[in-house]
Write a protein that holds these residues in place. Sequence first.
Motif, PDB file in Angstrom:
ATOM      1  N   ARG A   2       7.028  63.895  34.964  1.00  0.00           N
ATOM      2  CA  ARG A   2       6.502  64.694  36.060  1.00  0.00           C
ATOM      3  C   ARG A   2       7.465  64.743  37.246  1.00  0.00           C
ATOM      4  O   ARG A   2       8.151  63.764  37.551  1.00  0.00           O
ATOM      5  CB  ARG A   2       5.151  64.134  36.519  1.00  0.00           C
ATOM      6  N   VAL A   5       6.951  64.493  43.908  1.00  0.00           N
ATOM      7  CA  VAL A   5       6.560  65.280  45.081  1.00  0.00           C
ATOM      8  C   VAL A   5       7.005  64.599  46.370  1.00  0.00           C
ATOM      9  O   VAL A   5       7.453  65.251  47.313  1.00  0.00           O
ATOM     10  CB  VAL A   5       5.031  65.489  45.090  1.00  0.00           C
ATOM     11  N   ILE A  28       5.633  59.358  44.728  1.00  0.00           N
ATOM     12  CA  ILE A  28       4.403  59.925  44.162  1.00  0.00           C
ATOM     13  C   ILE A  28       4.771  61.185  43.392  1.00  0.00           C
ATOM     14  O   ILE A  28       5.472  62.064  43.905  1.00  0.00           O
ATOM     15  CB  ILE A  28       3.384  60.225  45.266  1.00  0.00           C
ATOM     16  N   SER A  29       4.307  61.253  42.155  1.00  0.00           N
ATOM     17  CA  SER A  29       4.653  62.358  41.265  1.00  0.00           C
ATOM     18  C   SER A  29       3.627  63.480  41.344  1.00  0.00           C
ATOM     19  O   SER A  29       2.483  63.284  41.779  1.00  0.00           O
ATOM     20  CB  SER A  29       4.750  61.861  39.820  1.00  0.00           C
ATOM     21  N   ALA A  30       4.034  64.666  40.895  1.00  0.00           N
ATOM     22  CA  ALA A  30       3.152  65.833  40.881  1.00  0.00           C
ATOM     23  C   ALA A  30       1.918  65.551  40.030  1.00  0.00           C
ATOM     24  O   ALA A  30       2.022  65.012  38.932  1.00  0.00           O
ATOM     25  CB  ALA A  30       3.908  67.036  40.327  1.00  0.00           C
ATOM     26  N   GLU A  32      -0.429  63.409  40.615  1.00  0.00           N
ATOM     27  CA  GLU A  32      -1.012  62.074  40.775  1.00  0.00           C
ATOM     28  C   GLU A  32      -2.156  62.112  41.777  1.00  0.00           C
ATOM     29  O   GLU A  32      -2.134  62.862  42.761  1.00  0.00           O
ATOM     30  CB  GLU A  32       0.041  61.074  41.267  1.00  0.00           C
ATOM     31  N   LEU A 157       0.098  69.704  47.597  1.00  0.00           N
ATOM     32  CA  LEU A 157      -0.245  68.350  48.025  1.00  0.00           C
ATOM     33  C   LEU A 157      -1.451  68.406  48.948  1.00  0.00           C
ATOM     34  O   LEU A 157      -1.454  69.152  49.930  1.00  0.00           O
ATOM     35  CB  LEU A 157       0.947  67.707  48.746  1.00  0.00           C
ATOM     36  N   THR A 189      -1.544  67.377  43.619  1.00  0.00           N
ATOM     37  CA  THR A 189      -1.283  65.986  43.988  1.00  0.00           C
ATOM     38  C   THR A 189      -2.178  65.639  45.168  1.00  0.00           C
ATOM     39  O   THR A 189      -2.253  66.398  46.134  1.00  0.00           O
ATOM     40  CB  THR A 189       0.191  65.795  44.388  1.00  0.00           C
TER      41      THR A 189
END
Length: 357
Positions: A2, A5, A28-30, A32, A157, A189
Amino acid sequence: MRQVVLEIADIKVFRNKRQTLTIETLAISAGEIVAIVGPNGAGKSTLLQLINMHLSYKTGTMILFGEDVARADKHSLRRRSSMVFQETMLLDDTVFNNVALALRFRGMAERDIKGKVNKVLADFHCAHLATRMARKLSGGEAQRVCLARALVYEPELLLLDEPFAALDSPTRNTLLAELRLVAIARGTTVILVSHNFNDVLYFAERAVVLQEGCIVQDDSPAVILRRPVNAIIASLIGMDNILPCQVEKQGDDIFIQLVNGVRFAWMGEVVPVATVCCLPGDALYIFDEQLSYQYNSSIVMEGNVSKIVPGIGMYRIMVETKGVSLTVRVPREQVTSRVSIGMHLKIAFNPMEAQLV
């Protein structure tokens, strides 16, 4: 893999010359769904404001959507995010117009706005409120509308600063569950700030724990629930039993001495400076002499039942053992058929269920 972000490295935030936030590393990944938790004053909202680019920092870097925030067009980056606060802050207008406002700011045609607004209102089960004046909504209805307004333009986000703190528990849990489903369906996210660990259990797949402006634990809620890193976090998550203890070494063997006199060999990770032993209530159980052969590694304690707290499925039994009150969580049928106030009881636990801090 992923896409990432958010990446934060070596950032320090100061307020009135006082350092309030120190983040060594956070990514933090897309897609999550992450919760930021911690005691009051831990820096949770400060971290969220940093991510929303409302705070400046003198050292370190923050990469948002692949761009270095220090050099990027913050207005352009902020349009890719959305934020929901505890206060609803709705305009004195209809629900539809409140939700449509962000799309109108972006110059979207009215024919397209109607479809998007109706869809997001339906996602949060408040399509029937479209013509209602926003100021006449209940607290739960108002927060549903705020969520719809935040997601109507499909941000990448979503930042949530304790938006459900003022709501009753059933309403809060329902909204968290619904929001989770919507976020997963959209691939959004989400970062939720909360001081209530129950919110985390209903909502997040990952929890970042802050204390005194620093990240002290970053793991799944299930791990944090049973393996908090210190007594403050143990109290925050509602650990049933937080017992003073001493670590004793005899040759190559390690023993744990609890404050009620119970002593047991320790086979887990050695924490020489540990002063507290944490025991989840469901790690303790009513000891059955007839089945003792199944519990070779169990530590048995005796005491008297001082209180029984009913619950759905699980009851909590308070047992006084040599001046220490222990909480045991057991299935309802065990309590109603076997346990009463004042009863002398044997309880036991496996030492590997304990957490030393």
